[in-house]
Design an enzyme around this catalytic site. Structure first.
Site, short mmCIF file in Angstrom:
data_model
loop_
_atom_site.label_atom_id
_atom_site.label_comp_id
_atom_site.label_asym_id
_atom_site.label_seq_id
_atom_site.Cartn_x
_atom_site.Cartn_y
_atom_site.Cartn_z
N LYS A 1 0.81 -1.22 0.00
CA LYS A 1 0.00 0.00 0.00
C LYS A 1 0.85 1.27 0.00
CE LYS A 1 -4.48 -1.74 1.17
NZ LYS A 1 -5.59 -1.84 2.12
N ARG B 1 -4.05 -10.01 4.46
CA ARG B 1 -4.35 -10.04 3.02
C ARG B 1 -3.10 -9.54 2.30
NH1 ARG B 1 -6.10 -6.47 -0.77
NH2 ARG B 1 -7.58 -7.21 -2.33
C1 YH5 Z 1 -8.09 -4.22 2.71
O1 YH5 Z 1 -7.24 -3.52 3.27
N1 YH5 Z 1 -7.63 -3.59 0.28
S1 YH5 Z 1 -7.90 -3.42 -2.42
C2 YH5 Z 1 -3.26 0.23 -3.28
C3 YH5 Z 1 -1.98 -0.30 -3.38
C4 YH5 Z 1 -1.76 -1.63 -3.08
C5 YH5 Z 1 -2.82 -2.42 -2.69
C6 YH5 Z 1 -1.01 1.72 -4.12
N2 YH5 Z 1 -9.24 -4.86 -0.57
C7 YH5 Z 1 -8.26 -4.24 1.30
O2 YH5 Z 1 -5.00 -3.92 -1.85
N3 YH5 Z 1 -10.07 -5.83 1.50
C8 YH5 Z 1 -8.26 -3.97 -0.82
O3 YH5 Z 1 -0.87 0.40 -3.78
C9 YH5 Z 1 -9.25 -5.04 0.75
N4 YH5 Z 1 -8.94 -5.02 3.42
C10 YH5 Z 1 -9.90 -5.80 2.83
N5 YH5 Z 1 -10.67 -6.56 3.61
C11 YH5 Z 1 -6.60 -2.21 -2.21
C12 YH5 Z 1 -5.22 -2.78 -2.20
C13 YH5 Z 1 -4.10 -1.89 -2.60
C14 YH5 Z 1 -4.32 -0.58 -2.90
#
Ligand code: YH5
Length: 288
Positions: free
Chosen positions: A233, A267
């Site tokens: 993230k 996750r």
């Molecule tokens: C979460 O925290 N996150 S989708 C931006 C990124 C990298 C990864 C800029 N679905 C979660 O993973 N479901 C997502 O780099 C989720 N908890 C739960 N339960 C976003 C994501 C991400 C966004």
């Protein structure tokens, strides 16, 4: 009448995900499977589904305890897609994956129609970043008879990072998750089937994310399994000045911190690294 955000029942040691067990006696690894056009840009629909399936099977071989299938990007600024587009993306993958692996399959969606079709196709958990707040989502989730993950998000994906503000981010998130769990129970979802997630990066500054990380233990008062998503993230990008493809080590560090402070499910994108690190830490921590 206000009640404390605590649950007298013990945190469940396992979840029945549509007939497949998710063991929570150890930290569980949830592998992220994005089924979005930009995540597998080579070829058409079939290529996407085939490539997604291969990636999921690799994550299971690396030790993933559950695979989370998502068809809509919830990154800040991402555009929304129609119900039909999301169904076209995720349902064939969930069906094939449910047949190909023995671990539970989760669906990352906020749309009631997708929840219904996905659970009929074999999904054993509903993971909703909107916390089942969309119209019809609570009823669809209750009818599906699978566990749910309710996540905290302030605002909407396209605007949530503009100016997130809280009185006290930790107290606000706990109060929100407690209220959502009460709504789930009122809708007919058993309390023991509700997972909570503070929603790192969803309507939160780096300072808010760090406050939640440093006080993650406070969420255990809810008596619910805790899921966290920290992998790759942008807070890592901001704090360490790293592009998304160089955030694996920092993601593992955050996963270890989260597990040490009460997270039951992490996750992640990098399953093997996270699994090895978490298992090693659990061995060191075991003094029986
Ligand atoms: C979460 O925290 N996150 S989708 C931006 C990124 C990298 C990864 C800029 N679905 C979660 O993973 N479901 C997502 O780099 C989720 N908890 C739960 N339960 C976003 C994501 C991400 C966004």
């Amino acid at each position: 009448m206000s009640r404390p955000a605590t649950n007298p029942d013990p945190t469940p040691s396992s979840l029945n995900c549509g007939g497949r067990t998710l063991d929570l006696r150890h930290a569980a690894i949830m592998g992220v499977l994005n089924v979005t056009p930009n995540s597998f840009s080579d070829g058409g629909k079939f290529m996407n589904a085939a490539a997604a399936l291969r990636h999921a099977e690799q994550m299971v071989a690396e030790g993933a305890d559950i695979i989370d299938v998502g068809g809509e990007s919830t990154r800040p600024g991402a555009q929304q897609i129609s119900v039909q587009q999301e169904l076209d993306r995720v349902i064939p993958v969930i069906e094939a994956l449910h047949a190909a692996v023995t671990v539970p399959v989760s669906v990352d969606t906020s749309k009631p129609e997708v929840m219904r079709h996905a659970t009929a196709a074999g999904a054993g958990l509903i993971n909703d970043v909107y916390g089942l707040r969309r119209k019809g989502a609570l009823a669809a989730a209750a009818a599906s008879d699978v566990p749910v993950c309710v996540m905290h998000m302030q605002g909407e994906p396209h605007t949530m990072q503009q100016s997130p503000t809280y009185d006290n981010v930790v107290a606000d998130v706990i109060a929100f998750l407690s209220a959502r769990r009460d709504e789930c129970v009122a809708a007919g979802i058993p309390a023991a089937s509700v997972i909570v997630d503070p929603g790192f990066g969803f309507g939160k500054t780096v300072t808010h994310n760090l406050a939640l990380l440093r006080n993650l233990t406070a969420l255990t008062a809810l008596g619910a399994p805790i899921l966290v998503g920290l992998s790759r993230k942008s807070m890592i990008g901001s704090l360490l000045d790293l592009p998304v493809d160089e955030r694996a080590a920092a993601s593992v560090a955050l996963a270890l911190h989260a597990v040490q402070h009460g997270a039951n499910i992490v996750r992640v994108h990098d399953v093997k690294m996270t699994r090895d690190a978490v298992r090693m830490m659990e061995i060191v921590n075991r003094h029986d």
